[in-house]
Design an enzyme around this catalytic site. Structure first.
Site, short mmCIF file in Angstrom:
data_model
loop_
_atom_site.label_atom_id
_atom_site.label_comp_id
_atom_site.label_asym_id
_atom_site.label_seq_id
_atom_site.Cartn_x
_atom_site.Cartn_y
_atom_site.Cartn_z
N ASP A 196 0.86 -1.19 0.00
CA ASP A 196 0.00 0.00 0.00
C ASP A 196 0.90 1.23 0.00
OD1 ASP A 196 -2.34 1.76 0.41
OD2 ASP A 196 -3.34 -0.11 0.92
N HIS A 269 -3.03 2.96 -4.66
CA HIS A 269 -2.35 2.58 -3.41
C HIS A 269 -0.93 2.08 -3.72
CE1 HIS A 269 -5.63 3.39 -0.68
NE2 HIS A 269 -6.47 2.71 -1.44
N GLU A 332 -9.89 2.56 -5.17
CA GLU A 332 -9.45 3.91 -4.85
C GLU A 332 -8.24 4.38 -5.67
OE1 GLU A 332 -10.97 4.31 -0.29
OE2 GLU A 332 -9.02 3.38 -0.53
#
Ligand code: ACM
Ligand code: ZN
Length: 764
Positions: A196, A269, A332
């Site tokens: 991440d 990420h 995301e």
């Protein structure tokens, strides 16, 4: 048909156990159990026989006894054995039959998994003290188990738990303990979130900088990421697993019948990876490993070199993990860099893609083809649906259940892990002592109420729901102890949803489950698990009857006494709901045998003019945030300042609201107050305007009205409003509330509808 018959039988048997309270605290609850009188004794002379296929189960049992009792069962022939594992092809996949008689224990299973779960059940029937390592000479050497017959099998084939090791790093020993705890609860999948923005945690031989640089950040944000001003701890932080560590964990997981799904996040990420190899991003600029939380703009640029990199990384990852799934993230990924990148814009043209969403879809398809070509399958978060779903992908539905519904309708497999019921980084208790969490509110009861199969799905479609998973994101979870605290006991509820199946009768199932949780805590203590204990908390509720208001108290475990004090009077033992006639303050405690248990309970009740009124709302609240029903808005009780998921707040996703309150008769109104939640990080926005009206008759125009344009860029979680009226009288009150609208670019959830959360409407 056979299933439903079976459920009927189960229910009777289980009901019997519950009423007899035999101290059996199996979690997850078996599908059927029949208790008999008497016990069977296990000691050093007990002999075991297992077929080679059931070796993992047999070895687990022997290791367990060796660890806790200092002896193993001697292996012998089927004829001489007291404990027999037998192959029985009629047992369902992962299911088992366990019979304990006075002279023999018989386990039947059709596969290794089933035999393993029979052993987990047997383990839970043995005393919890056996979980504690002993010197070989110490402790008891003889144990009694109740005679019984159990028939058992899982409702869902996928029973998962996730751990984010990027935001905070957890070493391999902790990961092994985490996996062992899954096995105890008959969960079969560990989702290991390895990469991440805040750290890359898996050694990749071909790209050493991923860990030498990407596994370490310069410092870490202090407090909540919505706190202002921003503060940092100034301490370098990091860590990673070598490939040898990974092999060790994978080998251990095999002994626990747990499959590991590694996650390598893309295209978003990706800050840690890009910090190690800046050429993987669109700008080529050097960026640091992220030191705060959230969503970051620098994502992988879909260049040929990036695909080569990702394929090389995935090749090493696939060689380490024997399971069929690789998780490739997909969530995301802001499209800002792609919009401003000449290469990305050209690629959209060359490949005839619609836009950046099309490019994300192209990205995921390409990776899927590569993973499929190596004989494995991809899983992605539900954003992989955007711009067209990869044909063989499994979708993890997290932003709600809609992604799962869409994927299942298209014939793709789905794992259900919606934030509303499966995010264990949310608060679990309303008590103000809880450690800082990301937000939200997910109590044990709500996890237990989860049904992974949305009712929107038709029978033929629900087969694509493989099962549920809970997630532990660790932005606010720096220690092992806190990780366990967030996971336990909520994972007990999830394991029962996943194995036994969603509750068919919540009113009886939940108290039964809860009483088993109380017993199970002895085992968690023996396992040295740092669980959250809110068994002795108090729940309060307003009841209304013929314009009179009562308050009801309850505590979830049996055999306790509640003592309460109203408006400073001396404490009274609670027996039945009591009358509330004015603004009131209340405190209460749970007692057992005169001893105070658990934490303090207090409540403030505002006895305002709408408390005996009737309320209607033009739309239903979202089912995930509707615990108190519409009545919660006029019950005299305000919601938590921090936890919009409690039973006082109502949540609506994207709807414009029209709330009408009937005060029963014409009434003087001096003021109307309410509150909105505002937490942009989780897509919750206070509305920009609200119109409040007082009416004599519903069909007539408002006698009095006011419009509040109260919204500013709020950094606070709570946006209160108060509207005063002078000389106003009316029978009806109307609140017309427009949803905030689409979330603007550059913010979390951009392009999605905002949530509206509203609290008590106080009329004075
Ligand atoms: C997620 O929680 N971003 C999958
Ligand atoms: Zn680019």
């Amino acid at each position: 048909m056979i299933r439903s018959l079976l459920f009927f039988v189960i229910f009777i048997f289980w009901g019997e156990i519950f009423s007899q309270n035999n101290g059996i605290t199996l979690i997850p609850r078996p599908q059927s159990i029949e208790l008999k009188d008497g016990t069977f004794k296990i000691d050093k002379r007990t002999m075991v026989y297992f077929e080679p296929e059931f070796e993992i189960a047999g070895e687990f049992l022997n290791d367990f006894l060796q660890n806790g009792a200092g002896f193993q069962l001697k292996k012998t022939s089927e004829k001489e054995a007291d404990l027999i594992f037998k192959k029985d092809v009629s047992q369902p996949s992962e299911g088992y039959f366990l019979d304990i008689s006075d002279s023999k224990i018989t386990i039947k299973a059709s596969d290794a998994s089933g035999a393993f779960y029979a052993v987990q059940t047997l383990r839970q029937l043995l005393p919890p003290e056996l979980e504690v390592p002993l010197a070989p000479q110490g402790g008891n050497t003889s144990f009694s188990v109740s005679q019984l017959t159990i028939t058992d099998f899982p409702k869902f084939q996928y029973r998962g738990m996730h751990l984010d090791v990027s935001r905070h790093f957890f070493d391999k020993e902790f990961v092994k303990k985490y996996i062992a705890n899954l096995a105890l609860l008959k969960m079969n999948t560990f989702h290991w979130h390895l990469t991440d923005d805040q750290g890359w945690r898996i050694e990749i031989k071909k790209y050493p900088k991923l860990t030498s640089k990407g596994a370490f950040r310069e410092e870490t944000r202090i407090g909540h990421y919505e706190d202002k001003p921003e503060r940092y701890d100034g301490k370098r932080y990091g860590g990673f697993y070598t490939q040898e560590d990974i092999k060790e964990v994978v080998a251990f997981a095999a002994t626990q019948n747990v499959t590991i799904i590694p996650e390598i996040e893309m295209p978003g990420h990706a800050t840690a990876a890009i910090s190690a190899y800046p050429e993987l991003g669109c700008t080529g600029k050097q960026i640091p490993v992220a030191t705060t939380w959230g969503v970051f703009d620098d994502i992988f640029c879909p260049k040929e070199e990036t695909f080569a990199f990702l394929e090389n990384v995935l090749a090493e990852v696939m060689a380490l993990f024997p399971g069929e799934y690789i998780h490739i993230g997909g969530d995301e990924a802001p499209k800002l860099r792609w919009k401003n990148c000449a290469h990305c814009r050209q690629l959209i043209k060359d490949k005839n893609l619609k836009d950046e969403n099309g490019l994300q879809s192209y990205f995921i398809h390409r990776i899927e083809q590569f993973v499929n070509s190596k004989g494995k399958k991809i899983i992605g978060w539900d954003e992989i649906l955007e711009g067209g779903l990869a044909p063989n992908a499994t979708v993890m539905s997290w932003r709600g259940v809609q992604g799962g519904i869409d994927a299942a309708t298209q014939g793709n497999d789905v794992i259900m892990t919606p934030v509303s019921h499966c995010y264990f980084d949310y608060y679990q208790s309303e008590n103000t002592d809880e450690p800082l969490a990301i937000g939200g509110f997910l109590p044990l009861k709500k996890v237990y109420s989860f049904n992974p199969i949305p009712h929107e799905l038709k029978v033929g479609e629900s087969q694509y729901i493989l099962g549920p998973q809970a997630n532990l994101w660790t932005e606010y979870i720096p220690t092992e102890k806190q990780a366990e605290y967030m996971v336990f006991p909520r994972i007990l509820a999830l394991s029962e949803v996943a194995w036994t199946g969603p509750s068919q009768n919540f009113e009886t199932d939940y108290p039964d489950f809860f009483s088993r949780v109380e017993g199970f805590m002895k085992r968690l203590d023996a396992l040295n698990i740092n669980y959250a204990n809110y068994l002795y908390e108090i729940d309060g509720k307003i009841l209304k009857e013929n314009d009179r208001v009562f308050y009801e108290l309850s505590t979830p475990t049996k055999g306790k006494e509640i003592r309460y004090a109203l408006n400073g009077a001396s404490p009274t033992v609670y027996t039945k709901p009591f009358l509330i006639e004015k603004d009131s303050k209340l405190t209460a405690h749970v007692f057992k045998d005169g001893e105070k248990l658990g934490r303090d309970f207090s409540e403030e009740i505002k006895y305002h003019k709408a408390i005996t009124g009737q309320i209607s709302i033009n739309v239903q609240p979202n089912p995930a945030y509707a615990a108190g029903g519409k009545e919660a808005l006029i019950n005299g009780i305000q919601g938590s300042d921090k936890r919009y998921g409690d039973k006082e707040w109502l949540g609506f996703w994207g709807d414009d609201l029209e709330i009408t309150i009937d005060l029963g008769e014409e009434t003087e109104v001096h003021s109307i107050q309410t509150r909105f939640f505002n937490s942009p990080g989780v897509w919750i926005y206070a509305p920009k305007v609200i119109n409040i009206q007082i009416l004599k008759e519903l069909k007539e125009d408002a006698l009095f009205q006011a419009t509040n344009q109260f919204y500013r860029t709020q950094t606070k979680n709570i946006v209160p409003i108060e509207q005063k009226f002078e000389g106003a009288r009316g029978r009806y009150i109307k609140l017309i509330i427009k949803n905030y609208g689409m979330i603007p670019d550059g913010l979390q959830g951009a392009g999605h509808k905002a949530w509206t959360f509203i609290d008590e409407i106080i009329v004075e």
